[in-house]
Design an enzyme around this catalytic site. Structure first.
Site, PDB file in Angstrom:
ATOM      1  N   HIS A 173     -10.397  -2.954  -1.890  1.00  0.00           N
ATOM      2  CA  HIS A 173     -11.318  -2.513  -0.843  1.00  0.00           C
ATOM      3  C   HIS A 173     -12.309  -1.496  -1.399  1.00  0.00           C
ATOM      4  CE1 HIS A 173      -8.945  -4.145   2.597  1.00  0.00           C
ATOM      5  NE2 HIS A 173      -7.927  -3.951   1.779  1.00  0.00           N
ATOM      6  N   TYR A 220      -0.487  -9.904  -0.215  1.00  0.00           N
ATOM      7  CA  TYR A 220       0.446  -9.500   0.842  1.00  0.00           C
ATOM      8  C   TYR A 220       0.118 -10.266   2.119  1.00  0.00           C
ATOM      9  CZ  TYR A 220      -3.443  -6.491   2.373  1.00  0.00           C
ATOM     10  OH  TYR A 220      -4.664  -6.032   2.801  1.00  0.00           O
ATOM     11  N   HIS A 260      -7.088  -8.384  -3.739  1.00  0.00           N
ATOM     12  CA  HIS A 260      -8.391  -7.784  -3.430  1.00  0.00           C
ATOM     13  C   HIS A 260      -8.338  -6.272  -3.599  1.00  0.00           C
ATOM     14  CE1 HIS A 260      -6.094  -7.646   0.345  1.00  0.00           C
ATOM     15  NE2 HIS A 260      -6.722  -6.495   0.578  1.00  0.00           N
ATOM     16  N   ARG A 300      -2.946 -12.723   2.088  1.00  0.00           N
ATOM     17  CA  ARG A 300      -4.244 -12.254   1.609  1.00  0.00           C
ATOM     18  C   ARG A 300      -4.343 -12.473   0.102  1.00  0.00           C
ATOM     19  NH1 ARG A 300      -7.452  -8.753   3.333  1.00  0.00           N
ATOM     20  NH2 ARG A 300      -8.815 -10.466   2.734  1.00  0.00           N
ATOM     21  N   TYR A 351       0.847  -1.195   0.000  1.00  0.00           N
ATOM     22  CA  TYR A 351       0.000   0.000   0.000  1.00  0.00           C
ATOM     23  C   TYR A 351       0.880   1.242   0.000  1.00  0.00           C
ATOM     24  CZ  TYR A 351      -4.161  -2.764   0.840  1.00  0.00           C
ATOM     25  OH  TYR A 351      -5.201  -3.651   0.701  1.00  0.00           O
TER      26      TYR A 351
HETATM   27 FE   LIG Z   1      -6.099  -4.950   1.846  1.00  0.00          FE
END
Ligand SMILES: [Fe+2]
Length: 219
Positions: A161, A139, A159, A156, A101
């Site tokens: 959000h 991640y 995806h 994860r 991120y």
């Molecule tokens: Fe996320």
């Protein structure tokens, strides 16, 4: 027949899986029924990487952003699964292709630094939204996240959000996943939200998917 017409024809449903891959020059299938009945979109955790105040834009990724191009589009609908909601606020945020991120400081929701791969937009008069981005990377859940300690290290699945709100409806926060990701099964959030998994269609430029979001009426 567009989606609203299909809904009006009695095929009321929450969203569609776009399972039609282009093979041999022909689109084999249109929207595939994801599930029977009309269901509102199930909420999911906000996650530690949300940041308030992302810029208004729908192109999350510029041409120089590494990764496979991805377009996600759909309609925000009221709880009857057929009434579009114009001017719904749609917030989106995601990791880059490497699974990072723009901030790696979990829980810093009001960080006012530069926003990257994040945006807000309003649905149009027909309730539609469209984002252009790149495929997010996977991640691991970081260690020592309050409340999530037992999930540390879990990979994860890819995806994006979403957080969607409108004045007469109940806001929903969710994560959108992609069919075929082998990490979905062991992910406690993805595996619990099968309706929020979409198939992607490939074309010469990247991948595309459709995802409609159905909000609960607040009044
Ligand atoms: Fe996320």
């Amino acid at each position: 027949m567009n989606k609203q017409q299909q809904a009006g024809a009695g095929l009321s449903r929450r969203h569609f899986l776009y399972g039609g891959f282009i093979l041999g020059g022909g689109l084999l299938a249109g929207p595939v029924l994801a599930g029977q009945g009309c269901r509102t979109t199930a909420g999911d955790i906000l996650g530690p990487y949300y940041r308030f105040g992302a810029p208004f834009l729908s192109k999350l990724a510029g041409p120089d952003e590494p990764g496979e191009r991805l377009v996600v589009s759909g309609t925000v609908l009221s709880a009857d699964c057929r009434t579009p909601i114009p001017n719904a606020l749609v917030e989106v945020w995601q990791a880059n292709g490497a699974g990072l991120y723009d901030t790696q400081t979990p829980g810093n929701f009001t960080d006012k630094g530069n926003f990257h791969l994040r945006g807000m937009l309003y649905t149009d008069a027909q309730g539609r939204y469209r984002i252009e981005t790149v495929m997010p990377g996977r991640y691991p859940v970081p260690p020592n996240l309050p409340g999530l300690e037992k999930y540390a290290g879990i990979t994860r699945p890819a995806h994006i959000h979403f957080r969607v709100m409108e004045s007469l409806h109940v806001p929903v926060t969710l994560q959108l996943y992609f069919a075929g990701d082998p990490y979905i099964a062991k992910d406690p959030w993805a595996s619990a939200h099968p309706d929020n998994v979409i198939a992607l269609e490939a074309d010469g430029e990247g991948r595309r998917g459709g995802f409609d979001i159905v909000l609960v009426r607040g009044v």
